[in-house]
Motif scaffolding. Structure first.
Motif, PDB file in Angstrom:
ATOM      1  N   TYR A   1      -3.997   9.399   0.778  1.00  0.00           N
ATOM      2  CA  TYR A   1      -3.368   8.439  -0.132  1.00  0.00           C
ATOM      3  C   TYR A   1      -2.946   9.092  -1.449  1.00  0.00           C
ATOM      4  O   TYR A   1      -3.764   9.661  -2.169  1.00  0.00           O
ATOM      5  CB  TYR A   1      -4.352   7.300  -0.389  1.00  0.00           C
ATOM      6  CG  TYR A   1      -3.824   6.155  -1.209  1.00  0.00           C
ATOM      7  CD1 TYR A   1      -2.743   5.402  -0.779  1.00  0.00           C
ATOM      8  CD2 TYR A   1      -4.442   5.799  -2.410  1.00  0.00           C
ATOM      9  CE1 TYR A   1      -2.267   4.324  -1.534  1.00  0.00           C
ATOM     10  CE2 TYR A   1      -3.981   4.728  -3.165  1.00  0.00           C
ATOM     11  CZ  TYR A   1      -2.893   3.994  -2.723  1.00  0.00           C
ATOM     12  OH  TYR A   1      -2.431   2.943  -3.475  1.00  0.00           O
ATOM     13  N   LYS A   2      -1.631   9.047  -1.715  1.00  0.00           N
ATOM     14  CA  LYS A   2      -0.989   9.565  -2.925  1.00  0.00           C
ATOM     15  C   LYS A   2      -0.966  11.092  -3.021  1.00  0.00           C
ATOM     16  O   LYS A   2      -0.330  11.638  -3.921  1.00  0.00           O
ATOM     17  CB  LYS A   2      -1.643   8.986  -4.196  1.00  0.00           C
ATOM     18  CG  LYS A   2      -1.478   7.479  -4.335  1.00  0.00           C
ATOM     19  CD  LYS A   2      -1.984   6.980  -5.677  1.00  0.00           C
ATOM     20  CE  LYS A   2      -1.711   5.485  -5.834  1.00  0.00           C
ATOM     21  NZ  LYS A   2      -2.128   4.975  -7.164  1.00  0.00           N
TER      22      LYS A   2
ATOM     23  N   VAL B   1       2.239  11.278   8.267  1.00  0.00           N
ATOM     24  CA  VAL B   1       1.930  11.919   6.996  1.00  0.00           C
ATOM     25  C   VAL B   1       2.250  13.402   7.109  1.00  0.00           C
ATOM     26  O   VAL B   1       1.956  14.037   8.131  1.00  0.00           O
ATOM     27  CB  VAL B   1       0.435  11.704   6.639  1.00  0.00           C
ATOM     28  CG1 VAL B   1       0.008  12.605   5.494  1.00  0.00           C
ATOM     29  CG2 VAL B   1       0.181  10.238   6.311  1.00  0.00           C
TER      30      VAL B   1
ATOM     31  N   LEU C   1      -7.177   7.979   5.733  1.00  0.00           N
ATOM     32  CA  LEU C   1      -6.212   7.422   4.789  1.00  0.00           C
ATOM     33  C   LEU C   1      -6.617   7.658   3.336  1.00  0.00           C
ATOM     34  O   LEU C   1      -5.781   7.995   2.500  1.00  0.00           O
ATOM     35  CB  LEU C   1      -6.036   5.922   5.035  1.00  0.00           C
ATOM     36  CG  LEU C   1      -5.060   5.488   6.128  1.00  0.00           C
ATOM     37  CD1 LEU C   1      -4.931   3.970   6.131  1.00  0.00           C
ATOM     38  CD2 LEU C   1      -3.705   6.125   5.917  1.00  0.00           C
TER      39      LEU C   1
ATOM     40  N   GLU D   1       2.616   1.755  -3.396  1.00  0.00           N
ATOM     41  CA  GLU D   1       1.684   2.344  -4.360  1.00  0.00           C
ATOM     42  C   GLU D   1       1.446   3.822  -4.048  1.00  0.00           C
ATOM     43  O   GLU D   1       1.334   4.656  -4.946  1.00  0.00           O
ATOM     44  CB  GLU D   1       0.367   1.576  -4.356  1.00  0.00           C
ATOM     45  CG  GLU D   1       0.417   0.259  -5.090  1.00  0.00           C
ATOM     46  CD  GLU D   1       0.718   0.451  -6.563  1.00  0.00           C
ATOM     47  OE1 GLU D   1       0.024   1.247  -7.224  1.00  0.00           O
ATOM     48  OE2 GLU D   1       1.668  -0.188  -7.052  1.00  0.00           O
ATOM     49  N   TRP D   2       1.341   4.132  -2.773  1.00  0.00           N
ATOM     50  CA  TRP D   2       1.125   5.505  -2.310  1.00  0.00           C
ATOM     51  C   TRP D   2       2.222   6.423  -2.853  1.00  0.00           C
ATOM     52  O   TRP D   2       1.948   7.508  -3.381  1.00  0.00           O
ATOM     53  CB  TRP D   2       1.124   5.501  -0.791  1.00  0.00           C
ATOM     54  CG  TRP D   2       0.857   6.791  -0.078  1.00  0.00           C
ATOM     55  CD1 TRP D   2       1.258   8.050  -0.443  1.00  0.00           C
ATOM     56  CD2 TRP D   2       0.128   6.959   1.150  1.00  0.00           C
ATOM     57  NE1 TRP D   2       0.851   8.974   0.477  1.00  0.00           N
ATOM     58  CE2 TRP D   2       0.143   8.338   1.464  1.00  0.00           C
ATOM     59  CE3 TRP D   2      -0.505   6.082   2.027  1.00  0.00           C
ATOM     60  CZ2 TRP D   2      -0.452   8.852   2.616  1.00  0.00           C
ATOM     61  CZ3 TRP D   2      -1.114   6.592   3.164  1.00  0.00           C
ATOM     62  CH2 TRP D   2      -1.091   7.965   3.456  1.00  0.00           C
TER      63      TRP D   2
ATOM     64  N   ASP E   1      -8.726   1.076   2.265  1.00  0.00           N
ATOM     65  CA  ASP E   1      -8.087   2.199   2.974  1.00  0.00           C
ATOM     66  C   ASP E   1      -8.285   2.139   4.489  1.00  0.00           C
ATOM     67  O   ASP E   1      -8.235   3.168   5.171  1.00  0.00           O
ATOM     68  CB  ASP E   1      -8.606   3.551   2.436  1.00  0.00           C
ATOM     69  CG  ASP E   1      -8.231   3.769   0.986  1.00  0.00           C
ATOM     70  OD1 ASP E   1      -7.028   3.746   0.678  1.00  0.00           O
ATOM     71  OD2 ASP E   1      -9.147   3.944   0.157  1.00  0.00           O
TER      72      ASP E   1
ATOM     73  N   GLY F   1       1.286   8.190  -8.015  1.00  0.00           N
ATOM     74  CA  GLY F   1       1.821   8.208  -6.661  1.00  0.00           C
ATOM     75  C   GLY F   1       2.439   9.548  -6.299  1.00  0.00           C
ATOM     76  O   GLY F   1       2.711  10.391  -7.158  1.00  0.00           O
ATOM     77  N   TYR F   2       2.681   9.729  -5.007  1.00  0.00           N
ATOM     78  CA  TYR F   2       3.166  11.020  -4.506  1.00  0.00           C
ATOM     79  C   TYR F   2       4.449  11.460  -5.199  1.00  0.00           C
ATOM     80  O   TYR F   2       4.618  12.636  -5.518  1.00  0.00           O
ATOM     81  CB  TYR F   2       3.386  10.927  -2.996  1.00  0.00           C
ATOM     82  CG  TYR F   2       3.800  12.239  -2.364  1.00  0.00           C
ATOM     83  CD1 TYR F   2       2.852  13.233  -2.095  1.00  0.00           C
ATOM     84  CD2 TYR F   2       5.129  12.502  -2.038  1.00  0.00           C
ATOM     85  CE1 TYR F   2       3.219  14.441  -1.531  1.00  0.00           C
ATOM     86  CE2 TYR F   2       5.506  13.705  -1.463  1.00  0.00           C
ATOM     87  CZ  TYR F   2       4.553  14.673  -1.216  1.00  0.00           C
ATOM     88  OH  TYR F   2       4.929  15.873  -0.654  1.00  0.00           O
TER      89      TYR F   2
ATOM     90  N   TYR G   1       0.841  -1.207   0.000  1.00  0.00           N
ATOM     91  CA  TYR G   1       0.000   0.000   0.000  1.00  0.00           C
ATOM     92  C   TYR G   1       0.880   1.263   0.000  1.00  0.00           C
ATOM     93  O   TYR G   1       0.638   2.201  -0.764  1.00  0.00           O
ATOM     94  CB  TYR G   1      -0.894  -0.041   1.245  1.00  0.00           C
ATOM     95  CG  TYR G   1      -1.887   1.091   1.394  1.00  0.00           C
ATOM     96  CD1 TYR G   1      -3.042   1.137   0.618  1.00  0.00           C
ATOM     97  CD2 TYR G   1      -1.693   2.096   2.348  1.00  0.00           C
ATOM     98  CE1 TYR G   1      -3.974   2.163   0.780  1.00  0.00           C
ATOM     99  CE2 TYR G   1      -2.614   3.122   2.516  1.00  0.00           C
ATOM    100  CZ  TYR G   1      -3.748   3.145   1.721  1.00  0.00           C
ATOM    101  OH  TYR G   1      -4.673   4.159   1.889  1.00  0.00           O
ATOM    102  N   MET G   2       1.930   1.263   0.839  1.00  0.00           N
ATOM    103  CA  MET G   2       2.825   2.410   0.916  1.00  0.00           C
ATOM    104  C   MET G   2       3.612   2.576  -0.378  1.00  0.00           C
ATOM    105  O   MET G   2       3.847   3.708  -0.839  1.00  0.00           O
ATOM    106  CB  MET G   2       3.777   2.257   2.101  1.00  0.00           C
ATOM    107  CG  MET G   2       4.714   3.443   2.296  1.00  0.00           C
ATOM    108  SD  MET G   2       5.679   3.273   3.819  1.00  0.00           S
ATOM    109  CE  MET G   2       6.803   4.679   3.646  1.00  0.00           C
TER     110      MET G   2
END
Length: 328
Positions: A245-246, A225, A241, A9-10, A162, A16-17, A6-7
């Motif tokens: 997310y992203k 975050v 979340l 992909e985030w 999430d 993604g970020y 998950y992280m």
């Protein structure tokens, strides 16, 4: 999926970020030492220059940055090396490990703005792609951006729609956690492979990196975050979340004991581990500031001195961030 997936992909997945270039500093979500002062890079370059003068590094080798953002750190280092010995810009080769095409473009544009066509940069998509005889490798805040698992009471976090849920951890993870005396916290994923790839591709290496963390296990969650300089612990009730997310940065404190274990096992020796303040002072940041004071105005000197205070003050970045230096 496991939280590490998950992280990942985030941060690095589609949209993604870090998929696109992100502003750092006042206009972004967080500050780094690189965005604080150009003397951060100059002091690391000064240390590299000392190794070159002592014959402990190869002036015909590579200077490579991993996770270079816009390229400020690498450019600040090149600028200082040119000040020390202009011929080094001719003999050294320069590289950046960066997988995102849009970020690569931003880096090349900034480097051209700084140096025109006088400095050429080679991009490597991954540390696996680096295959050189000698490299001085530098990184700032990369290990806190590796995906991690969340571990608590012999359970591991999974994410469903999430939402974080917990399931029994596998025996391999339980064994590792016991060796680390870890009962609760983050377990980084990927340190071992990263160290192995660096050791395989770089025959002789100095790897200098800075990050936020300690060399011991805290047995608490530090994952958090960042959103426009506000900090939200991952388990904060105010944090949703799905909304973060992203869109926001996510990070955690680095377990330098884990980092060291991975690199030593890959064939490196640990040359130094110390606070950022001690490292930068040892690298000569105060001497560099003194030289700067002799060729600038009092106002500019005061401004740079204040920035350096941020880097080395114990209550700011000085003690909270650590340097670790590996050699092969």
């Amino acid at each position: 999926m496991y939280f590490s997936e998950y992280m990942n992909e985030w941060l690095y997945g589609e949209d993604g970020y870090y998929k696109q270039f992100k502003a750092i500093g006042k206009g972004g979500d967080f500050y780094t030492a690189v965005s604080t002062s150009q003397f951060f890079g100059a002091s690391i370059a000064n240390h590299f220059y000392a190794l070159l003068k002592a014959g402990k590094a190869d002036r015909n080798g590579w200077l490579i940055e991993i996770g270079a953002h816009q390229g400020y750190l690498l450019c600040d280092m090149i600028q200082w090396l040119y000040t020390c010995d202009p011929s080094l810009v001719e003999t050294l080769k320069f590289g950046i490990v960066e997988r995102q095409p849009e970020v690569q473009k931003a880096q090349l544009a900034y480097i051209k703005e700084r140096f025109g066509d006088d400095v050429q940069i080679r991009h490597f998509n991954d540390i696996e792609d680096v295959n050189v005889d000698y490299a001085f490798v530098v990184a700032n805040e990369i290990f806190d951006a590796f995906p991690c698992e969340l571990f608590k009471d012999e359970k591991i976090a999974v994410v469903h729609e999430d939402k974080i849920e917990w399931e029994e951890a596998k025996d391999e993870m339980l064994t590792w956690a016991k060796t680390q005396h870890l009962t609760q916290g983050e377990i980084a994923v990927g340190y071992e492979d990263f160290a192995k790839h660096m050791a395989k591709g770089i025959q002789h290496c100095d790897f200098v990196t800075f990050d936020y963390g300690e060399k011991y296990v805290r047995n608490d969650f530090s994952i958090r975050v960042y959103r426009k300089h506000e900090v939200f612990p991952l388990f904060d009730e105010e944090l949703v979340l799905a909304d973060a997310y992203k869109k926001d940065d996510i990070t955690y404190d680095v377990n330098f004991g884990h980092v060291s274990e991975a690199f030593v096992h890959a064939g490196f020796t640990e040359e130094a581990y110390e606070t950022q303040a001690r490292a930068l002072i040892r690298f000569g940041i105060i001497d560099i500031l003194d030289q700067f004071s002799k060729q600038t105005t009092q106002a500019r000197y005061a401004s740079e001195a204040d920035k350096i205070k941020t880097l080395i003050s114990p209550t700011m970045m000085g003690d909270r961030f650590k340097l670790i230096h590996f050699k092969k």
